[in-house]
Design a protein around this motif. Structure first.
Motif, PDB file in Angstrom:
ATOM      1  N   ARG A 141     -35.190 -25.067  -1.801  1.00  0.00           N
ATOM      2  CA  ARG A 141     -36.070 -25.745  -2.781  1.00  0.00           C
ATOM      3  C   ARG A 141     -37.066 -24.770  -3.381  1.00  0.00           C
ATOM      4  N   LEU A 142     -37.642 -23.907  -2.560  1.00  0.00           N
ATOM      5  CA  LEU A 142     -38.616 -22.938  -3.075  1.00  0.00           C
ATOM      6  C   LEU A 142     -37.972 -21.942  -4.030  1.00  0.00           C
ATOM      7  N   GLN A 143     -36.744 -21.539  -3.716  1.00  0.00           N
ATOM      8  CA  GLN A 143     -36.043 -20.624  -4.607  1.00  0.00           C
ATOM      9  C   GLN A 143     -35.807 -21.274  -5.986  1.00  0.00           C
ATOM     10  N   ALA A 144     -35.460 -22.545  -5.961  1.00  0.00           N
ATOM     11  CA  ALA A 144     -35.228 -23.255  -7.239  1.00  0.00           C
ATOM     12  C   ALA A 144     -36.524 -23.379  -8.037  1.00  0.00           C
ATOM     13  N   GLU A 145     -37.629 -23.663  -7.353  1.00  0.00           N
ATOM     14  CA  GLU A 145     -38.920 -23.748  -8.051  1.00  0.00           C
ATOM     15  C   GLU A 145     -39.311 -22.393  -8.643  1.00  0.00           C
ATOM     16  N   ASN A 146     -39.044 -21.315  -7.902  1.00  0.00           N
ATOM     17  CA  ASN A 146     -39.367 -19.976  -8.398  1.00  0.00           C
ATOM     18  C   ASN A 146     -38.548 -19.640  -9.651  1.00  0.00           C
ATOM     19  N   ALA A 147     -37.283 -20.051  -9.629  1.00  0.00           N
ATOM     20  CA  ALA A 147     -36.440 -19.796 -10.798  1.00  0.00           C
ATOM     21  C   ALA A 147     -36.967 -20.532 -12.029  1.00  0.00           C
ATOM     22  N   VAL A 148     -37.427 -21.760 -11.826  1.00  0.00           N
ATOM     23  CA  VAL A 148     -37.981 -22.533 -12.965  1.00  0.00           C
ATOM     24  C   VAL A 148     -39.251 -21.873 -13.486  1.00  0.00           C
ATOM     25  N   LEU A 149     -40.123 -21.442 -12.583  1.00  0.00           N
ATOM     26  CA  LEU A 149     -41.364 -20.793 -13.024  1.00  0.00           C
ATOM     27  C   LEU A 149     -41.080 -19.492 -13.772  1.00  0.00           C
ATOM     28  N   THR A 150     -40.080 -18.721 -13.275  1.00  0.00           N
ATOM     29  CA  THR A 150     -39.738 -17.456 -13.938  1.00  0.00           C
ATOM     30  C   THR A 150     -39.231 -17.690 -15.353  1.00  0.00           C
ATOM     31  N   LEU A 151     -38.344 -18.652 -15.501  1.00  0.00           N
ATOM     32  CA  LEU A 151     -37.809 -18.952 -16.844  1.00  0.00           C
ATOM     33  C   LEU A 151     -38.904 -19.490 -17.775  1.00  0.00           C
ATOM     34  N   ARG A 152     -39.817 -20.286 -17.217  1.00  0.00           N
ATOM     35  CA  ARG A 152     -40.922 -20.818 -18.049  1.00  0.00           C
ATOM     36  C   ARG A 152     -41.817 -19.681 -18.538  1.00  0.00           C
ATOM     37  N   SER A 153     -42.084 -18.699 -17.688  1.00  0.00           N
ATOM     38  CA  SER A 153     -42.889 -17.560 -18.088  1.00  0.00           C
ATOM     39  C   SER A 153     -42.174 -16.738 -19.173  1.00  0.00           C
ATOM     40  N   GLN A 154     -40.855 -16.545 -18.980  1.00  0.00           N
ATOM     41  CA  GLN A 154     -40.102 -15.821 -20.001  1.00  0.00           C
ATOM     42  C   GLN A 154     -40.139 -16.552 -21.355  1.00  0.00           C
ATOM     43  N   ASN A 160     -31.986 -23.122 -22.451  1.00  0.00           N
ATOM     44  CA  ASN A 160     -30.827 -23.702 -21.764  1.00  0.00           C
ATOM     45  C   ASN A 160     -30.877 -23.385 -20.263  1.00  0.00           C
ATOM     46  N   LEU A 161     -31.200 -22.124 -19.925  1.00  0.00           N
ATOM     47  CA  LEU A 161     -31.319 -21.749 -18.511  1.00  0.00           C
ATOM     48  C   LEU A 161     -32.429 -22.538 -17.835  1.00  0.00           C
ATOM     49  N   MET A 162     -33.489 -22.779 -18.590  1.00  0.00           N
ATOM     50  CA  MET A 162     -34.610 -23.559 -18.060  1.00  0.00           C
ATOM     51  C   MET A 162     -34.167 -24.971 -17.730  1.00  0.00           C
ATOM     52  N   GLU A 163     -33.332 -25.517 -18.589  1.00  0.00           N
ATOM     53  CA  GLU A 163     -32.835 -26.881 -18.349  1.00  0.00           C
ATOM     54  C   GLU A 163     -31.966 -26.936 -17.101  1.00  0.00           C
ATOM     55  N   LEU A 164     -31.078 -25.917 -16.932  1.00  0.00           N
ATOM     56  CA  LEU A 164     -30.228 -25.872 -15.730  1.00  0.00           C
ATOM     57  C   LEU A 164     -31.057 -25.647 -14.474  1.00  0.00           C
ATOM     58  N   ALA A 165     -32.034 -24.757 -14.542  1.00  0.00           N
ATOM     59  CA  ALA A 165     -32.879 -24.486 -13.381  1.00  0.00           C
ATOM     60  C   ALA A 165     -33.672 -25.723 -12.980  1.00  0.00           C
ATOM     61  N   GLN A 166     -34.079 -26.513 -13.950  1.00  0.00           N
ATOM     62  CA  GLN A 166     -34.825 -27.723 -13.654  1.00  0.00           C
ATOM     63  C   GLN A 166     -33.926 -28.738 -12.932  1.00  0.00           C
ATOM     64  N   LYS A 167     -32.663 -28.820 -13.382  1.00  0.00           N
ATOM     65  CA  LYS A 167     -31.730 -29.722 -12.692  1.00  0.00           C
ATOM     66  C   LYS A 167     -31.463 -29.257 -11.265  1.00  0.00           C
ATOM     67  N   GLN A 168     -31.318 -27.934 -11.121  1.00  0.00           N
ATOM     68  CA  GLN A 168     -31.110 -27.392  -9.777  1.00  0.00           C
ATOM     69  C   GLN A 168     -32.308 -27.676  -8.882  1.00  0.00           C
ATOM     70  N   LEU A 169     -33.491 -27.570  -9.431  1.00  0.00           N
ATOM     71  CA  LEU A 169     -34.697 -27.867  -8.646  1.00  0.00           C
ATOM     72  C   LEU A 169     -34.736 -29.326  -8.247  1.00  0.00           C
ATOM     73  N   ASP A 170     -34.348 -30.207  -9.135  1.00  0.00           N
ATOM     74  CA  ASP A 170     -34.341 -31.635  -8.804  1.00  0.00           C
ATOM     75  C   ASP A 170     -33.370 -31.914  -7.660  1.00  0.00           C
ATOM     76  N   LEU A 171     -32.194 -31.260  -7.679  1.00  0.00           N
ATOM     77  CA  LEU A 171     -31.217 -31.449  -6.597  1.00  0.00           C
ATOM     78  C   LEU A 171     -31.750 -30.917  -5.261  1.00  0.00           C
ATOM     79  N   GLN A 172     -32.380 -29.763  -5.286  1.00  0.00           N
ATOM     80  CA  GLN A 172     -32.905 -29.175  -4.053  1.00  0.00           C
ATOM     81  C   GLN A 172     -34.036 -30.006  -3.480  1.00  0.00           C
ATOM     82  N   ARG A 173     -34.834 -30.599  -4.338  1.00  0.00           N
ATOM     83  CA  ARG A 173     -35.909 -31.459  -3.854  1.00  0.00           C
ATOM     84  C   ARG A 173     -35.340 -32.721  -3.190  1.00  0.00           C
ATOM     85  N   ALA A 174     -34.321 -33.259  -3.780  1.00  0.00           N
ATOM     86  CA  ALA A 174     -33.684 -34.453  -3.181  1.00  0.00           C
ATOM     87  C   ALA A 174     -33.044 -34.096  -1.837  1.00  0.00           C
TER      88      ALA A 174
END
Length: 475
Positions: free
Chosen positions: A188-201, A148-162
């Motif tokens: 944007r970089l912070q959002a990408e880092n959050a997605v990578l961290t959750l994916r690793s977890q 679930n956190l991964m899904e939210l982080a991915q949405k946040q990353l999409d917003l930061q990229r836009a």
């Protein structure tokens, strides 16, 4: 004047007598010899011509009935089941029926080994399984939350990229400053880092879930093994066996280890009779099925190879031709009979010591006994109620040979398997092959002797080939 001497008369007489006696004896002997030597010859009396001897004959009959092969045998178990301990422990219970000589039915409890150690092991393993299941459920919850956190982080990353793309467009038009563009890129970089961290977890949690599942399955297998050992503390009669206990080797209180023999049960549903056939007796079994060189052998072999009912095919050359048999046990002047079947060889080849072929006769119903008196009349079945191991019995194997056979009186068979046949008033001496003797009859193979021949049954002191005889038929 001189006196004349007179001779002695008495001495002269004695001298003459001494000479005359031997002379008389000699003369008498000569006369007797002459008389005997001149004895008249006895005139020869003509001998009457010798009359041909009178013999009794019987007619040789064709034998078209079954040919019985009679052998001796001994009854042996069809199957013996040895029950052994499958777990270690002390014998806690022994049934009264678990004694040598007792008849037991299938699924009867015979022995019980102390189950407490195995019950504790099952309890411990159930706890391990429950713990492993709890750990796995907790991990599944963590994985779900991380997803679930991964899904939210991915949405946040999409917003930061836009947002970063808008800042780049405004910066090109000179509306946005460099600091605003840098801030957007940093976000944007912070959002990408959050997605990578959750994916690793999530990857770590997935690997942990695999380990926990393996631990849960291992604990479940151990629990299953412990449950099986707990069940094995109770020893039952097999579910396909009704029989008699022939050996009980332990008592209550004995400690046994895995593999220790405990009880031996003889299956009484069937029994076998172990017997030996001579090769010339086995010939008649082969003869009834045509197991000889040629097309008939190939046909019989093909039929036997395919008649396996789904089991692996056994070459017909290594199977004994099945034949019905009668098992006979004689006791107190009565014959007790059971129906059986000659089923198989007992091994392969001939016994080296007896030069015979070991075979087995199977009796499907050892309790179905029929009693008869020696003359064949029905008798009272007050003898053995069943055919049991150790009985010495007579086995009659019933065959239907294809070869031509002839039945004659047993009295017609002379020493050396010779028979005297009267043909055209003269005797012919034939050598025959005696297959079987039954009662007063002998069964011989047709060939030199044919059905319809007149066979001599009268004993004669001297017989020669082509000797003339007078024949008298005997019914």
């Amino acid at each position: 004047m001189m006196l004349e001497k007179r001779p002695n008369r008495t001495g002269l007489v004695q001298e003459l007598r001494r000479i005359a006696v031997p002379l008389g004896i000699l003369t008498a002997g000569v006369v007797a010899f002459l008389i005997l030597s001149r004895k008249d010859e006895v005139p020869a009396v003509p001998i009457a011509a010798e009359e041909a001897p009178l013999v009794e004959t019987v007619r040789a009959e064709a034998h078209d009935r079954a040919l019985d092969i009679q052998v001796d045998g001994v009854v042996v178990p069809y199957r013996e089941v040895e029950l052994s301990a499958e777990v270690d422990g002390r014998v806690q219970y022994k049934a009264e029926a678990c004694r040598a000589g007792s008849y037991v039915r299938r699924n009867t409890l015979l022995l019980k080994i102390d189950p407490r150690d195995h019950e504790l092991e099952c309890k411990r393993l159930r706890t391990e399984v429950a713990q492993a299941e709890g750990n796995l459920e907790e991990l599944e919850a963590d994985i779900k939350n991380t997803e679930n956190l991964m899904e939210l982080a991915q949405k946040q990353l999409d917003l930061q990229r836009a947002d970063f793309k808008r800042q780049e467009e405004l910066h090109r038009k000179g509306i946005a400053s460099n600091s605003e563009l840098d801030l957007a890129e940093q976000t944007r970089l912070q959002a990408e880092n959050a997605v990578l961290t959750l994916r690793s977890q999530l990857q770590v949690l997935s690997a942990r879930r695999s380990r926990l599942k393996a631990a849960q399955e291992h604990a479940a297998v151990l629990l299953e093994k412990a449950t099986l050992d707990l069940e094995r503390t109770e020893l039952y009669c097999p579910d396909d066996t009704d029989g008699v206990i022939v050996n009980d080797l332990v008592e209550k209180g004995d400690y046994v280890r895995r593999g220790t023999p405990l009880v031996t049960i003889e299956d009484t549903a069937k029994v076998e009779v172990k017997c030996n056939l001579r090769v010339d007796e086995l010939y008649w079994l082969w003869n009834q099925t045509g197991l000889g060189p040629g097309p008939a052998r190939e046909e019989a072999r093909t039929t036997a190879d395919h008649a396996t009912h789904g089991a692996p095919a056994v070459p017909a050359d290594y199977q004994i031709p099945e034949a019905p048999a009668t098992v006979i046990y004689r006791l107190a002047g009565q014959d007790y009979k059971w129906d059986g079947v000659l089923a198989r060889y007992d091994g392969v080849g001939l016994d080296e010591s007896t030069r015979t072929v070991p075979c087995r006769v199977v009796v499907e119903a050892p309790r179905d006994v029929c009693a008869t008196s020696p003359d064949g009349a029905p008798g009272q079945c007050t003898g053995p109620p069943a055919l049991v191991r150790g009985m010495y019995v007579t086995v009659k194997i019933h065959t239907k040979p294809q070869a031509s056979l002839v039945r004659i009186s047993e009295a017609a068979v002379r020493p050396g398997n010779k028979v005297w046949v009267v043909r055209d008033g003269k005797i012919e001496i034939l050598e025959v092959h005696v297959v079987e003797t039954t009662g007063n009859d002998a069964i011989v193979r047709a060939g030199p002797l044919e059905a319809g021949d007149h066979v001599v049954v009268t004993p004669l002191a001297e017989v020669r080939e082509s000797m003339a005889v007078r024949e008298q038929a005997v019914q």
